[in-house]
Design a protein around this motif. Structure first.
Motif, PDB file in Angstrom:
ATOM      1  N   LYS A 158      21.015  49.983  53.302  1.00 53.42           N
ATOM      2  CA  LYS A 158      19.741  50.706  53.251  1.00 53.42           C
ATOM      3  C   LYS A 158      19.611  51.764  54.341  1.00 53.42           C
ATOM      4  O   LYS A 158      18.845  52.715  54.184  1.00 53.42           O
ATOM      5  CB  LYS A 158      18.579  49.726  53.343  1.00 53.42           C
ATOM      6  N   SER A 159      20.361  51.625  55.424  1.00 49.35           N
ATOM      7  CA  SER A 159      20.251  52.614  56.504  1.00 49.35           C
ATOM      8  C   SER A 159      20.869  53.954  56.135  1.00 49.35           C
ATOM      9  O   SER A 159      20.569  54.978  56.754  1.00 49.35           O
ATOM     10  CB  SER A 159      20.917  52.092  57.788  1.00 49.35           C
ATOM     11  N   VAL A 160      21.728  53.966  55.106  1.00 56.22           N
ATOM     12  CA  VAL A 160      22.384  55.227  54.723  1.00 56.22           C
ATOM     13  C   VAL A 160      22.178  55.581  53.258  1.00 56.22           C
ATOM     14  O   VAL A 160      22.287  56.744  52.878  1.00 56.22           O
ATOM     15  CB  VAL A 160      23.902  55.174  55.020  1.00 56.22           C
ATOM     16  N   ILE A 161      21.887  54.594  52.395  1.00 54.17           N
ATOM     17  CA  ILE A 161      21.648  54.881  50.983  1.00 54.17           C
ATOM     18  C   ILE A 161      20.178  55.209  50.778  1.00 54.17           C
ATOM     19  O   ILE A 161      19.308  54.387  51.066  1.00 54.17           O
ATOM     20  CB  ILE A 161      22.054  53.679  50.100  1.00 54.17           C
ATOM     21  N   LYS A 162      19.907  56.416  50.334  1.00 56.73           N
ATOM     22  CA  LYS A 162      18.539  56.870  50.136  1.00 56.73           C
ATOM     23  C   LYS A 162      18.131  56.901  48.664  1.00 56.73           C
ATOM     24  O   LYS A 162      16.972  57.141  48.352  1.00 56.73           O
ATOM     25  CB  LYS A 162      18.362  58.265  50.746  1.00 56.73           C
ATOM     26  N   THR A 163      19.067  56.691  47.767  1.00 59.20           N
ATOM     27  CA  THR A 163      18.759  56.655  46.337  1.00 59.20           C
ATOM     28  C   THR A 163      19.206  55.317  45.763  1.00 59.20           C
ATOM     29  O   THR A 163      20.044  54.626  46.350  1.00 59.20           O
ATOM     30  CB  THR A 163      19.474  57.793  45.584  1.00 59.20           C
ATOM     31  N   GLU A 164      18.659  54.968  44.631  1.00 61.19           N
ATOM     32  CA  GLU A 164      19.006  53.689  44.013  1.00 61.19           C
ATOM     33  C   GLU A 164      20.453  53.704  43.532  1.00 61.19           C
ATOM     34  O   GLU A 164      20.854  54.594  42.780  1.00 61.19           O
ATOM     35  CB  GLU A 164      18.073  53.419  42.834  1.00 61.19           C
ATOM     36  N   PRO A 165      21.272  52.727  43.953  1.00 59.53           N
ATOM     37  CA  PRO A 165      22.681  52.714  43.530  1.00 59.53           C
ATOM     38  C   PRO A 165      22.795  52.541  42.014  1.00 59.53           C
ATOM     39  O   PRO A 165      22.014  51.823  41.394  1.00 59.53           O
ATOM     40  CB  PRO A 165      23.263  51.498  44.270  1.00 59.53           C
ATOM     41  N   THR A 166      23.788  53.198  41.447  1.00 56.81           N
ATOM     42  CA  THR A 166      24.066  53.077  40.014  1.00 56.81           C
ATOM     43  C   THR A 166      25.569  52.934  39.815  1.00 56.81           C
ATOM     44  O   THR A 166      26.362  53.368  40.652  1.00 56.81           O
ATOM     45  CB  THR A 166      23.575  54.302  39.226  1.00 56.81           C
ATOM     46  N   ILE A 167      25.966  52.318  38.706  1.00 56.32           N
ATOM     47  CA  ILE A 167      27.384  52.161  38.388  1.00 56.32           C
ATOM     48  C   ILE A 167      27.847  53.375  37.601  1.00 56.32           C
ATOM     49  O   ILE A 167      27.345  53.653  36.505  1.00 56.32           O
ATOM     50  CB  ILE A 167      27.634  50.867  37.594  1.00 56.32           C
ATOM     51  N   ALA A 168      28.799  54.104  38.169  1.00 58.36           N
ATOM     52  CA  ALA A 168      29.324  55.301  37.521  1.00 58.36           C
ATOM     53  C   ALA A 168      30.476  54.976  36.582  1.00 58.36           C
ATOM     54  O   ALA A 168      30.701  55.701  35.607  1.00 58.36           O
ATOM     55  CB  ALA A 168      29.780  56.309  38.578  1.00 58.36           C
TER      56      ALA A 168
END
Length: 315
Positions: A158-168
């Protein structure tokens, strides 16, 4: 006695140095393994949090999952990863990190077989013989499990991810990964997953370039970074921005009419519109450029004729 070497002494020292000798290694004070050693405490906290959340999440699918613990954090190249994760394994490419980088969440093949067998009521039978692909049931189950772990990935980073993770992407062979270059350095964390008497490996793999770009946030998430941006960081930032996808919309024609007329429209009515030859290109509902509608090599196309007034004023 002079502290400066004369030419003969310099030649003597250099005589034994062969520039083409492959065994000769250069010592780099800024080498990645040294930098990563300084980040080990922060990375350990992130991965320990992920391990705890992953254990609870996996128990929702297989109740006999007893624990998930961090085994080791290492640096490897892509070819090392190929040897570490032979096919068939389960690799989820997760989008969300800065700089357009991805997190790889990889389950070793034995762990995949154990989880799937136990999920369907088995006792964790081992798979004999060589296989190159997962079965349809195994692939579907791992897609479902990896999707469930996305929220835990987001919480841990959470300290570096600012968007919701998604599976590409979801692959069963690391050779199918096209988002990683062969020369890229990877920070790989192995977790040991205990399922009954069985223990298998789960990997979280992140490109070093992505970690290097946010190392200040990792070292102290509560403290804003005050270190001046380096030229290398600015170059990577520009490269990441240039690779970011945007939606370009060509407006062929527009017209205006009263709400009353719109409410009376019915099938068969004709709406007058201006010529579609002049096209406005829009980015995020903002006029960007003008063009003329036509074709190129039997495909519909727009020939650019100039910038829009709004775009010209902004630049």
């Amino acid at each position: 006695m002079s502290d400066i070497l004369d030419p003969e002494e310099l030649e003597a020292l250099m005589a034994g140095e062969d520039e083409n000798d492959p065994s000769r290694a250069k010592y780099n004070l800024a080498r990645q393994d040294y930098a990563i050693q300084r980040l080990i405490p922060a990375l350990s906290l992130i991965q320990a949090q992920f391990a705890t959340a992953t254990r609870d999440r996996m128990r929702e699918f297989v109740s006999t999952v007893e624990g998930v613990r961090v085994d080791k954090i290492t640096v490897m190249k892509f070819d090392e990863m190929l040897n570490t994760l032979p096919a068939p394994c389960s690799i989820s490419v997760i989008r969300g990190l800065p700089m357009n980088a991805n997190i790889l969440l990889a389950f070793e093949s034995d762990l995949v077989f154990q989880m799937v067998d136990r999920y369907f009521g088995g006792s964790g039978s081992s798979q004999k013989g060589q296989r190159e692909q997962l079965s349809v049931s195994e692939f579907s189950f791992m897609e479902m499990l990896s999707s469930a772990l996305l929220s835990d990935v987001g919480s841990a980073w959470k300290s570096v991810i600012k968007t919701e993770p998604t599976i590409a992407a979801q692959v069963s062979d690391p050779r199918m990964l096209d988002s990683i270059g062969e020369a890229d350095s990877l920070v790989a964390t192995r977790f040991v997953v205990s399922v009954g008497e069985f223990s298998g490996g789960l990997w979280s793999i992140v490109p070093w370039s992505a970690i290097d770009a946010v190392r200040d946030s990792l070292s102290d998430p509560a403290k804003p970074a005050t270190k001046a941006s380096s030229a290398d960081w600015r170059d990577r930032l520009c490269e990441g921005l240039e690779m970011a996808p945007i939606e370009l919309v060509a407006i062929l024609a527009q017209t205006r009419m009263s709400l009353k007329r719109v409410s009376l429209l019915k099938v068969g009515d004709v709406i007058d519109i201006p010529s579609a030859e002049d096209v406005v290109l829009m980015i995020d509902d903002t006029p960007f450029m003008h063009g003329r509608f036509g074709s190129n090599e039997d495909k519909l196309a727009v020939r650019l004729t100039g910038r829009s007034e709004t775009n010209r004023h902004q630049h």
